[in-house]
Design a protein around this motif. Structure first.
Motif, PDB file in Angstrom:
ATOM      1  N   LYS A  81      64.178   0.344  35.205  1.00 52.91           N
ATOM      2  CA  LYS A  81      64.810   0.002  33.926  1.00 52.91           C
ATOM      3  C   LYS A  81      64.691  -1.774  33.633  1.00 52.91           C
ATOM      4  O   LYS A  81      64.525  -2.033  32.684  1.00 52.91           O
ATOM      5  N   ASN A  85      62.781  -3.031  30.657  1.00 52.77           N
ATOM      6  CA  ASN A  85      63.389  -4.226  29.764  1.00 52.77           C
ATOM      7  C   ASN A  85      62.708  -5.349  29.800  1.00 52.77           C
ATOM      8  O   ASN A  85      62.751  -5.975  28.839  1.00 52.77           O
ATOM      9  N   ASN A  88      60.039  -5.894  27.533  1.00 50.53           N
ATOM     10  CA  ASN A  88      60.432  -5.405  26.140  1.00 50.53           C
ATOM     11  C   ASN A  88      59.388  -4.919  25.479  1.00 50.53           C
ATOM     12  O   ASN A  88      58.795  -5.177  24.379  1.00 50.53           O
ATOM     13  N   LYS A  90      60.295  -1.392  24.222  1.00 49.98           N
ATOM     14  CA  LYS A  90      60.820  -0.415  23.673  1.00 49.98           C
ATOM     15  C   LYS A  90      60.860  -0.611  22.033  1.00 49.98           C
ATOM     16  O   LYS A  90      61.184  -1.821  21.503  1.00 49.98           O
TER      17      LYS A  90
END
Length: 333
Positions: A81, A85, A88, A90
């Protein structure tokens, strides 16, 4: 804003992420530092690696992957995760498709665990591919031709040996003997011979700077510091290449045996191709001094180290992502 496809080399020692169209965007150690009391993740990756062996009692630096598979599910999920993240990827409307590599001999349960961890960390569709196949593609081997290609992928937790032809694995073997085992063999050797306790990081430095696995191929020495087991006080000693070769001899022989065993089970036509083309070494373990010379002498075939061996699997995921729609039709686990 649409999301992108990503390829993950989920390694025991390092996690590499390849972003479609951008190349390798992340390469960090597979380490998570957690607070034991609260279960809170404090640091992930490089920052957490710096804490290994140097933390107070309530902080623990965990390596959630062992022998190429997930040993701690929750920590792996937190780590993935964090990395996803960080890069970046998503999008506002969609989640990325993720291609993950795993050793050849993992069980259905272990495959499911990897798939679930990736889904929970934000993936839409998860594809699993076998590591030696992806490493061979990343090393630039023509594995989709009807000819034999042999790859030895020495990672942190596992060594995968495979012969490939027509885009698939013909014979393979995966053993739990790789870079991490070399570190612990060095650690044990120093402890036994010099009654000196050293940490994982020192053992790794010895492996990089002094070690060789081919007799007489290197003659370096280095000063190391540790804690004397008798007096309990810090002490400095010198170690040299010859004794580290002795310390690693048994472990490396298991890799040689695995390669021999795969060659013995390979159809004769493909064996003939391997004599012409040679064996390609990939993974971080390919960088250990003398491994190419040792394998060439034992297997009686040419052995080459891939360009940037540590990045081969991640590069291979990138090439497979370019053709993900073909993979899509073929298999979704």
């Amino acid at each position: 804003m649409f999301s992108r496809d990503i390829g993950i080399d989920l390694g025991t020692a390092n996690v590499l992420i390849h972003l479609k169209g951008k190349g390798i965007v992340l390469n960090e150690p597979s380490v998570v530092a957690m607070d034991r009391n609260t279960g809170k993740v404090l640091e992930v990756g490089e920052e957490a690696r710096k804490m290994v062996g140097r933390t107070p009692g309530n902080i623990e630096a965990i390596r959630p992957l062992k022998d190429g598979v997930i040993a701690d599910f929750d920590v792996t999920e937190a780590m993935l995760k964090h990395f996803i993240n960080k890069i970046n990827v998503k999008g506002l409307l969609s989640k990325p498709r993720i291609l993950i590599c795993c050793p050849t001999n993992i069980t259905k349960v272990e495959q499911k665990a990897i798939k679930e961890a990736a889904e929970k960390s934000g993936g839409k569709k998860i594809y699993l591919e076998e590591e030696p196949k992806v490493a061979a593609i990343g090393a630039g081997m023509e594995i989709f031709q009807p000819s034999g290609n042999m790859v030895v992928d020495i990672g942190g937790g596992t060594t995968d040996v495979a012969v490939l032809s027509m885009g698939d694995i013909v014979t393979s073997e995966s053993i739990k003997m790789a870079g991490d085992n070399f570190d612990s063999e060095i650690l044990q050797y120093i402890k036994k011979k010099y009654k000196l306790l050293i940490g994982e990081r020192t053992a790794e430095e010895i492996k990089i700077n002094v070690a060789t696995v081919f007799q007489g191929a290197r003659n370096e020495e280095m000063e190391i510091r540790g804690r004397d087991m008798v007096s309990g006080l810090p002490r400095t000693i010198k170690v040299n290449s010859k004794e580290i070769e002795e310390a690693l001899r048994e472990s490396v022989y298991l890799i040689v045996q695995a390669a021999k065993s795969v060659l013995e089970r390979t159809p004769p036509e493909l064996s003939a191709d391997i004599i012409d083309r040679g064996v390609i070494l990939t993974g971080g373990g390919a960088l250990i001094h003398g491994i190419d010379e040792l394998l060439a002498e034992e297997l009686k075939v040419p052995v080459f180290i891939a360009e940037e061996p540590m990045n081969c699997v991640a590069k291979g995921t990138g090439i497979m992502l370019e053709n993900i729609d073909k993979v899509d039709r073929k298999k979704v686990i």
